[in-house]
Structure formats: C-alpha cells, structure tokens
Enzyme design. Structure first.
Site, PDB file in Angstrom:
ATOM      1  N   ARG A  67      11.745  22.656  -8.868  1.00 18.50           N
ATOM      2  CA  ARG A  67      12.687  22.842  -9.970  1.00 18.50           C
ATOM      3  C   ARG A  67      13.117  21.480 -10.503  1.00 18.50           C
ATOM      4  O   ARG A  67      13.245  20.521  -9.749  1.00 18.50           O
ATOM      5  CB  ARG A  67      13.944  23.589  -9.494  1.00 18.50           C
ATOM      6  CG  ARG A  67      13.769  25.093  -9.356  1.00 18.50           C
ATOM      7  CD  ARG A  67      15.073  25.757  -8.980  1.00 18.50           C
ATOM      8  NE  ARG A  67      15.550  25.321  -7.685  1.00 18.50           N
ATOM      9  CZ  ARG A  67      16.510  24.430  -7.472  1.00 18.50           C
ATOM     10  NH1 ARG A  67      17.158  23.892  -8.494  1.00 18.50           N
ATOM     11  NH2 ARG A  67      16.843  24.072  -6.257  1.00 18.50           N
ATOM     12  N   TYR A 195       6.239  26.100 -12.592  1.00 15.52           N
ATOM     13  CA  TYR A 195       6.652  26.174 -11.192  1.00 15.52           C
ATOM     14  C   TYR A 195       7.846  27.097 -10.930  1.00 15.52           C
ATOM     15  O   TYR A 195       8.873  27.007 -11.619  1.00 15.52           O
ATOM     16  CB  TYR A 195       6.993  24.767 -10.649  1.00 15.52           C
ATOM     17  CG  TYR A 195       7.170  24.854  -9.161  1.00 15.52           C
ATOM     18  CD1 TYR A 195       6.062  24.827  -8.324  1.00 15.52           C
ATOM     19  CD2 TYR A 195       8.418  25.070  -8.605  1.00 15.52           C
ATOM     20  CE1 TYR A 195       6.197  25.004  -6.964  1.00 15.52           C
ATOM     21  CE2 TYR A 195       8.563  25.250  -7.239  1.00 15.52           C
ATOM     22  CZ  TYR A 195       7.446  25.211  -6.426  1.00 15.52           C
ATOM     23  OH  TYR A 195       7.585  25.400  -5.082  1.00 15.52           O
ATOM     24  N   LYS A 204      15.946  32.247 -10.538  1.00 15.32           N
ATOM     25  CA  LYS A 204      17.175  31.471 -10.697  1.00 15.32           C
ATOM     26  C   LYS A 204      17.764  31.610 -12.103  1.00 15.32           C
ATOM     27  O   LYS A 204      18.983  31.643 -12.280  1.00 15.32           O
ATOM     28  CB  LYS A 204      16.919  29.994 -10.357  1.00 15.32           C
ATOM     29  CG  LYS A 204      16.528  29.769  -8.893  1.00 15.32           C
ATOM     30  CD  LYS A 204      17.441  30.496  -7.989  1.00 15.32           C
ATOM     31  CE  LYS A 204      17.415  30.295  -6.505  1.00 15.32           C
ATOM     32  NZ  LYS A 204      16.443  29.754  -5.697  1.00 15.32           N
ATOM     33  N   HIS A 224      23.845  32.793  -4.562  1.00 14.29           N
ATOM     34  CA  HIS A 224      22.625  32.237  -3.954  1.00 14.29           C
ATOM     35  C   HIS A 224      22.675  32.518  -2.455  1.00 14.29           C
ATOM     36  O   HIS A 224      22.851  31.613  -1.647  1.00 14.29           O
ATOM     37  CB  HIS A 224      22.575  30.730  -4.240  1.00 14.29           C
ATOM     38  CG  HIS A 224      21.267  30.080  -3.916  1.00 14.29           C
ATOM     39  ND1 HIS A 224      21.143  28.720  -3.717  1.00 14.29           N
ATOM     40  CD2 HIS A 224      20.018  30.582  -3.769  1.00 14.29           C
ATOM     41  CE1 HIS A 224      19.876  28.422  -3.454  1.00 14.29           C
ATOM     42  NE2 HIS A 224      19.176  29.526  -3.478  1.00 14.29           N
ATOM     43  N   SER A 246      19.163  25.127  -1.503  1.00 15.56           N
ATOM     44  CA  SER A 246      17.720  25.279  -1.456  1.00 15.56           C
ATOM     45  C   SER A 246      17.136  24.530  -0.264  1.00 15.56           C
ATOM     46  O   SER A 246      17.529  23.404   0.018  1.00 15.56           O
ATOM     47  CB  SER A 246      17.104  24.756  -2.750  1.00 15.56           C
ATOM     48  OG  SER A 246      17.653  25.458  -3.832  1.00 15.56           O
ATOM     49  N   CYS A 248      17.489  25.044   2.876  1.00 18.61           N
ATOM     50  CA  CYS A 248      18.438  24.811   3.971  1.00 18.61           C
ATOM     51  C   CYS A 248      18.534  26.000   4.917  1.00 18.61           C
ATOM     52  O   CYS A 248      19.517  26.132   5.654  1.00 18.61           O
ATOM     53  CB  CYS A 248      19.810  24.454   3.420  1.00 18.61           C
ATOM     54  SG  CYS A 248      19.839  22.825   2.660  1.00 18.61           S
ATOM     55  N   ASP A 273      17.342  35.273  -0.699  1.00 18.32           N
ATOM     56  CA  ASP A 273      17.703  34.173  -1.612  1.00 18.32           C
ATOM     57  C   ASP A 273      18.888  34.488  -2.531  1.00 18.32           C
ATOM     58  O   ASP A 273      19.669  33.599  -2.829  1.00 18.32           O
ATOM     59  CB  ASP A 273      16.487  33.803  -2.469  1.00 18.32           C
ATOM     60  CG  ASP A 273      16.604  32.424  -3.111  1.00 18.32           C
ATOM     61  OD1 ASP A 273      16.928  31.462  -2.394  1.00 18.32           O
ATOM     62  OD2 ASP A 273      16.391  32.316  -4.332  1.00 18.32           O
ATOM     63  N   ARG A 364       4.943  26.576  -1.108  1.00 24.31           N
ATOM     64  CA  ARG A 364       5.596  27.883  -0.902  1.00 24.31           C
ATOM     65  C   ARG A 364       4.593  29.013  -0.767  1.00 24.31           C
ATOM     66  O   ARG A 364       3.437  28.887  -1.158  1.00 24.31           O
ATOM     67  CB  ARG A 364       6.510  28.180  -2.095  1.00 24.31           C
ATOM     68  CG  ARG A 364       7.613  27.131  -2.236  1.00 24.31           C
ATOM     69  CD  ARG A 364       8.893  27.693  -2.696  1.00 24.31           C
ATOM     70  NE  ARG A 364       9.939  26.681  -2.609  1.00 24.31           N
ATOM     71  CZ  ARG A 364      11.195  26.943  -2.276  1.00 24.31           C
ATOM     72  NH1 ARG A 364      11.558  28.172  -2.005  1.00 24.31           N
ATOM     73  NH2 ARG A 364      12.086  25.976  -2.220  1.00 24.31           N
TER      74      ARG A 364
HETATM   75  P1  GTP Z   1      14.926  28.055  -0.693  1.00 24.76           P
HETATM   76  O1  GTP Z   1      13.803  29.028  -0.716  1.00 24.76           O
HETATM   77  O2  GTP Z   1      14.604  26.748  -1.315  1.00 24.76           O
HETATM   78  O3  GTP Z   1      16.191  28.628  -1.265  1.00 24.76           O
HETATM   79  O4  GTP Z   1      15.168  27.647   0.867  1.00 24.76           O
HETATM   80  P2  GTP Z   1      15.848  28.430   2.072  1.00 24.76           P
HETATM   81  O5  GTP Z   1      17.314  28.209   2.047  1.00 24.76           O
HETATM   82  O6  GTP Z   1      15.373  29.827   2.132  1.00 24.76           O
HETATM   83  O7  GTP Z   1      15.300  27.610   3.351  1.00 24.76           O
HETATM   84  P3  GTP Z   1      14.189  27.995   4.438  1.00 24.76           P
HETATM   85  O8  GTP Z   1      14.645  29.083   5.347  1.00 24.76           O
HETATM   86  O9  GTP Z   1      12.895  28.185   3.764  1.00 24.76           O
HETATM   87  O10 GTP Z   1      14.163  26.654   5.283  1.00 24.76           O
HETATM   88  C1  GTP Z   1      13.897  25.413   4.678  1.00 24.76           C
HETATM   89  C2  GTP Z   1      13.481  24.406   5.715  1.00 24.76           C
HETATM   90  O11 GTP Z   1      14.498  24.278   6.720  1.00 24.76           O
HETATM   91  C3  GTP Z   1      12.205  24.802   6.445  1.00 24.76           C
HETATM   92  O12 GTP Z   1      11.403  23.670   6.602  1.00 24.76           O
HETATM   93  C4  GTP Z   1      12.695  25.316   7.764  1.00 24.76           C
HETATM   94  O13 GTP Z   1      11.742  25.144   8.786  1.00 24.76           O
HETATM   95  C5  GTP Z   1      13.976  24.512   8.017  1.00 24.76           C
HETATM   96  N1  GTP Z   1      14.975  25.286   8.793  1.00 24.76           N
HETATM   97  C6  GTP Z   1      15.358  26.567   8.570  1.00 24.76           C
HETATM   98  N2  GTP Z   1      16.251  26.988   9.501  1.00 24.76           N
HETATM   99  C7  GTP Z   1      16.454  25.940  10.325  1.00 24.76           C
HETATM  100  C8  GTP Z   1      17.274  25.736  11.492  1.00 24.76           C
HETATM  101  O14 GTP Z   1      17.996  26.610  11.959  1.00 24.76           O
HETATM  102  N3  GTP Z   1      17.232  24.489  12.056  1.00 24.76           N
HETATM  103  C9  GTP Z   1      16.431  23.499  11.562  1.00 24.76           C
HETATM  104  N4  GTP Z   1      16.455  22.317  12.177  1.00 24.76           N
HETATM  105  N5  GTP Z   1      15.637  23.656  10.490  1.00 24.76           N
HETATM  106  C10 GTP Z   1      15.646  24.847   9.865  1.00 24.76           C
HETATM  107  C1  SPV Z   2      15.299  27.290  -4.588  1.00 22.27           C
HETATM  108  O1  SPV Z   2      15.002  26.137  -4.934  1.00 22.27           O
HETATM  109  O2  SPV Z   2      16.479  27.615  -4.284  1.00 22.27           O
HETATM  110  C2  SPV Z   2      14.248  28.325  -4.493  1.00 22.27           C
HETATM  111  C3  SPV Z   2      12.942  28.007  -5.044  1.00 22.27           C
HETATM  112  O3  SPV Z   2      14.496  29.427  -4.014  1.00 22.27           O
HETATM  113  S1  SPV Z   2      12.877  28.148  -6.766  1.00 22.27           S
HETATM  114  O4  SPV Z   2      12.388  29.492  -7.095  1.00 22.27           O
HETATM  115  O5  SPV Z   2      11.955  27.149  -7.257  1.00 22.27           O
HETATM  116  O6  SPV Z   2      14.203  28.000  -7.322  1.00 22.27           O
HETATM  117 MN    MN Z   3      16.664  29.531  -3.126  1.00 23.85          MN
END
Ligand code: GTP
Ligand code: SPV
Ligand code: MN
Length: 586
Positions: A67, A195, A204, A224, A246, A248, A273, A364
């Site tokens: 993004r 993207y 979003k 979110h 994002s 996290c 999400d 992704r």
């Molecule tokens: P978006 O799709 O961007 O909104 O991200 P998200 O908030 O869904 O995050 P996601 O669960 O995909 O995790 C993002 C990154 O953080 C990945 O590389 C995970 O492996 C890492 N991660 C997720 N949960 C944990 C955790 O509990 N501890 C640690 N150390 N890393 C984590």
């Molecule tokens: C985020 O960045 O919070 C996502 C991926 O979930 S995107 O669809 O690119 O916004």
């Molecule tokens: Mn997201």
C-alpha cells in the site's frame, strides 16, 4: 431505462475507453477465463497443479508491492473533515487530476464489472459495492475476498445503493499513482497500482475508509480488527475483536492453534482483518467480517506458526510476490528452516543467499476463508457474533507490557487512541519506525480522527453491554534484541486471562496505565519462559511511560480543539497517576 449501475458503467466507459466490457457473474467458468487471461498477461503463472491445485503465483511490478499511504487521499469539501492524519485533496482537484489519468486508460484493454457484497449475503449489516477494473488479477482476488457476481447483482437490482469503485492499472508509474476516496459521495477512484489494498477496492478503501464514514453517520463501527471465538472447556465460545496495525499479527491470532488445546481452549476464526459492528437487539455489539477470504502475509507463516492457513492455502489460492521452487511451489522466508536449492525470487530471478529475501517481505497469499480448518461455524451468521472484548496492540520492542486491561470504556478508548507501533513492510516507506496508530486505523480512517475518537466515546454510551478493552504486545524485546514472548499459539494464554477478566475470575494489579495480570494469574504451565522474563514482560516503568505520555500529548496537539474533552481528561489523569507513581516508588 438503464439502471444506476448501467449509467455509471456507461459514463466510465466514455472516460476510460475499454475495448471490451465483461460483467462478472462469479461462475466457475468465468474463474477459468480470468485465470487464463492473467497467465496470458505474463505476470502470473500456474503453480504445481498436483500439490497446489488451482493455485497461481503473481509477480507485481517491483515498484508496486505494498500500500502507498503517501498517495492515498481523502477528498472532502472541507479539509478539516479529513483531519491532520490524512492526505487531503479537494474533490474537484482530485477528479481533475485523476480524470486526466483515467482518460483513455483502458484503451485496448478489458474492463471488468465486479458487483460484490461485503458481509454475509443474508446479513442486513452487509453492503454492496461495484468495482470497475482493467486488471484480471484484481478480479481473481475479489472473487476470493468478496461474494461477487450474480449474488451481488441480484441483491442490487435497480437500486443505486452501492459504493462505486473505479480502478485502472494506468501505466503503473509511481508518479501517476493515486488512491482517492470521496466519502461524501461514497466513491473510490484508484489508478496506477495493481497491489492489494490499493487495488482490491472492497478491502481497505470501502470496508474501512468509506465504511468508517458511513458507520459514523449511521451509528455503527468499521474497524481494522480480526474477529475470533475463544472456546473454553465448557464448550462456551466468547467472541473477541482485535486491532493490530498491518503485519502485526491479526491473521495469526485469528487462526491460532491454541497451546492450551489439551485444557479445552480453542480458537475459531470469524475474520482476520476487518470487523463491521452494530448494536444488536440483545445489547451486545454484533460483528460480521465483510470479507470472504484472507489476504495474508506469507513470510513467517509455517506449520508451527499457523498450520490452519498452511492447510487452507494448498488449493484455490493466489500467491503474490513469493519465491518459487524448482517443484513449482511457492516459498517464503520462515516457511522452513533451509531455503531449497534452485529458488527463483519474487521478481523471477535466480536467487542466491546474497541477493536478499527470496520472497518480498510483504508477499501474500489470497485464500478462501471457508478452506481454513479453524473457520467458525458462525463466520457467516447474518446476525453477527456478540463481542465481549476489544484487544488493541502493536509492535513495541519496549515499554508496553504483554497485556493490560483498561479501567472502563472511556479509558479504553484513550488506550486505543494512543496506540503506537513500529512500521512494517505492508506499506511503502521506512520499516521499524515507531508511530502513533490509533486503533490501528491511522491509514484507514476516512475522516478526522478527532471525530473518530468522539464516535468511539459516543458508541460506548449506545452499547448496553460494551466489550471490555485490553492492550497486548507480543513484540517486546530483551537486551539481546530477541522477542521475550514466544507468541503465536502461546498467545492463547493471554486470551484466557482476558476471558477470565470478563468472567470476573482473574486477578489483576493496578498500575498507572491499567490492570496488569498478577504474577500467577496467567496460565504458564508447559511454557518455557523464566519468571524473570515474565517480570520483564509485565513490567510497567513509570519513568519510561512519562516520556510516552509527553509524546502522546504532542500527537494530540495536531487535533487542536477538535479532540474530545473525554480524551483530554484521560490524558491528564494518566499524567497524574504517573506523577504519583514516580513519587512513591514501589
Ligand atoms: P495485515 O494482513 O497486514 O493486516 O497483517 P496482520 O496483522 O494480519 O499480521 P500477520 O498475522 O500476517 O503477521 C504479520 C507478521 O508478524 C508475520 O510475519 C508473522 O509471522 C508475525 N507474527 C504474528 N504473530 C506473531 C507473534 O505472536 N509473535 C511474533 N514474534 N511474531 C508474530
Ligand atoms: C494491510 O496492509 O493492513 C493489509 C494488506 O491487510 S492490504 O490489503 O494491502 O491493505
Ligand atoms: Mn490488514
């Protein structure tokens, strides 16, 4: 007489000049045609059809892999309506600048009409959108992420009650890339990017930026947030929604395989999400996920961290900017310990260890939600699920403890409004910079965030049984730079404490920032974390927090008089509690 949708399609056709128009019906035959078209365009390849049936790898333009917040605009007549945290453009200026780029942008190309529903087809909380796009990749993703085609068109009928979203790849030049939102007319224009969040306009752009505006007008919430159900030994499921910025940890928390499964604690996925919530007739906040699929971060995903999604993404999935093995399978950092020989990187080049990550850090997968083994039986419940807790959190190497509870709704809104997190690869720009990200909505709130805080305060008065509010931090680091908390499936231990707080069963200690678990209130059996580490994880340092308090004050100044008094009061109270804690050390 043509319908409002037909009239809009006609006017866009006059502007963008596509060679062909395809109305998407959502059928299987159409899906095959779209896939063939993607492959013909040259950026998409079929993966190993034996091990990954009906899966594809898509390689974005290298300048177009996340993004782009810098070129994302909220276009309201009054600049103040967008607020200090959004980029603003006058609607007429945006229409002129983007209109010039859209003029003839689809010449020689196909324009797809994608009618879609956000939310379960049978839910009154769902909303309709239509995206016009010249990208077959966008169509293929929208097919997974939303309920699209005939089902949406049938629901729309002759109505004009849909959010129109216009998207064109343009020439993919970052200098001619704009993602513009017109919340007053509930319209989206996006050009120059193919993207994720820039191009899948249901995600979003609509489900958060436009929906947050609608939600304030209509007294609901668009957040979110992931939505999960925590099953306890009695079989009862308690629903929680969590907002993390994002990349996290939302997807991973929503799909976690619980480390306490043998004690009867299990996590069910409702959404990963976005949450749309309104007050139900039972007085609880009722949440639906507007999405039908997951657009998840690939790196770090493996059998240990998220075996549910690993099972899910073995069919009918799209991988974007991952690496490719000689077996024609997708690969990313953290999938397994060693990188396989003969890897091709996310740009299609032979990979060597010296050439950096093989998969893009923001690579992704797009996967249908129902393929996830942890999917909740209620994920498409038209009435939504009742939310008992809100959890906020970010990436904080220091400062924020593993978990704490807010004293009440108003304090919880303050805790959420003052969240901060280190930036990630999900958006372009520097990674690892700590920034304020209220409610994880900084890049996604479609209006002035001071008004958004007020909306939150007011919602608290409208919800007879408001969710309790918590803050978590999985990312605290020790002096050695390593994460102190093992995370992932072990996070269920924190969810269990949250559940027990809701049920008035768990103990907590008051600190200046809120209620932290007493040393024995967390279930830690079977966990390899020393008591010193636990102390560090739960520690609240008043002098460090005083610095944080000052930083929050600076952030709030940006909002001037528009900041609600309630938030100002909470800020003053925190300052007072921190001063008292500093004078009387424990
Ligand atoms: P978006 O799709 O961007 O909104 O991200 P998200 O908030 O869904 O995050 P996601 O669960 O995909 O995790 C993002 C990154 O953080 C990945 O590389 C995970 O492996 C890492 N991660 C997720 N949960 C944990 C955790 O509990 N501890 C640690 N150390 N890393 C984590
Ligand atoms: C985020 O960045 O919070 C996502 C991926 O979930 S995107 O669809 O690119 O916004
Ligand atoms: Mn997201």
């Amino acid at each position: 007489m043509s319908t409002p949708l037909e009239q809009w399609v006609e006017s866009v056709t006059r502007m963008t000049r596509p060679e062909r128009i395809v109305w998407c019906d959502g059928s299987e035959q159409e899906a095959v045609r779209i896939q063939q078209q993607m492959v013909r365009e040259g950026r998409t390849l079929p993966l190993n059809q034996e091990t990954y049936p009906n899966c594809f790898l898509h390689r974005s333009d290298p300048s177009d892999v996340a993004r782009t917040e810098k070129v994302t605009f909220i276009c309201t007549r009054d600049r103040e309506a967008a607020g200090p945290t959004n980029n603003w453009m006058a609607p007429s200026d945006a229409k002129k600048i983007l209109g010039d780029l859209f003029r003839g942008s689809m010449k020689g190309r196909t324009m797809y009409v994608i009618p879609y529903i956000l939310g379960p087809a049978a839910s009154s909380q769902s909303r309709l959108g239509v995206e016009l796009t010249d990208s077959a990749y966008v169509v293929a993703n929208m097919r997974i992420m939303t309920r699209m085609g005939k089902v949406a068109l049938d629901r729309l009928g002759n109505s004009s009650d849909f959010v129109p979203g216009l998207h064109s790849l343009g020439d993919l030049n970052p200098d001619r890339r704009y993602i513009a939102h017109f919340p007053e007319e509930k319209t989206i224009w996006s050009i120059g990017s193919g993207y994720g969040g820039n191009a899948l306009l249901g995600k979003k752009c609509f489900a958060l930026r436009i929906a947050s505006w609608m939600a304030r007008e209509q007294c609901w919430m668009a957040e979110h947030m992931l939505i999960l159900g925590l099953e306890s030994p009695s079989g009862k499921v308690t629903y929680m929604a969590a907002a993390f910025p994002s990349s996290c940890g939302k997807t991973n928390l929503a799909m976690m395989v619980s480390a306490l499964e043998n004690q009867g604690y299990r996590v069910w996925t409702v959404g990963d999400d976005i949450a749309w919530m309104q007050v139900g007739s039972d007085g609880y906040l009722r949440a639906i996920s507007p999405e039908a699929g997951f657009f998840g971060v690939a790196p770090g995903t493996n059998e240990k961290t998220n075996s549910n999604v690993m099972t899910a993404l073995r069919k009918n999935s799209i991988f974007t900017n991952t690496a490719l093995t000689i077996l024609n399978e997708p690969w990313w950092e953290g999938l397994d310990d060693d990188s396989p020989k003969g890897l091709v990187d996310w740009q299609g080049r032979a990979w060597t260890p010296s050439s950096g990550p093989a998969a893009h850090p923001n690579s992704r997968y797009t996967v249908p939600a129902h393929q996830t083994p942890s999917i909740s039986p209620r994920w498409e419940d038209p009435a939504g699920v009742p939310i008992s807790a809100f959890i906020f959190g970010g990436r904080r190497a220091r400062l924020a403890p593993l978990v704490y509870e807010a004293k009440n709704w108003q304090h919880g809104v303050y805790v959420a409004a003052t969240m901060a997190s280190e930036t990630t690869a999900a958006a372009t720009g520097a990674v690892g910079v700590t920034r304020r990200d209220p409610m994880a909505m900084l890049p996604f709130c479609g209006y002035n965030m001071a008004d958004y805080f007020r909306h939150w305060i007011e919602m608290g008065q409208r919800i007879p049984h408001p969710p309790r509010i918590f803050h978590v931090n999985w990312f605290r680091k020790g002096a050695d730079g390593k994460f102190l908390w093992p995370g992932y499936g072990e996070n269920v231990r924190v969810l269990k404490w949250i559940l027990e707080r809701i049920e008035d069963k768990a103990a907590a200690t008051e600190t200046p920032i809120g209620l932290v678990p007493t040393p024995d209130a967390l279930t830690l059996d079977g966990l390899d974390v020393s008591s010193t580490t636990m102390e560090q994880l739960l520690n609240v340092d008043p002098s460090e927090w005083s610095k944080e308090h000052a930083d929050i004050g600076k952030f709030f100044q940006e909002f001037g008089d528009r900041l609600p008094d309630e938030i100002r009061d909470e800020h003053a109270r925190l300052g007072e509690r921190l001063r008292r804690a500093a004078v009387v050390p424990k």
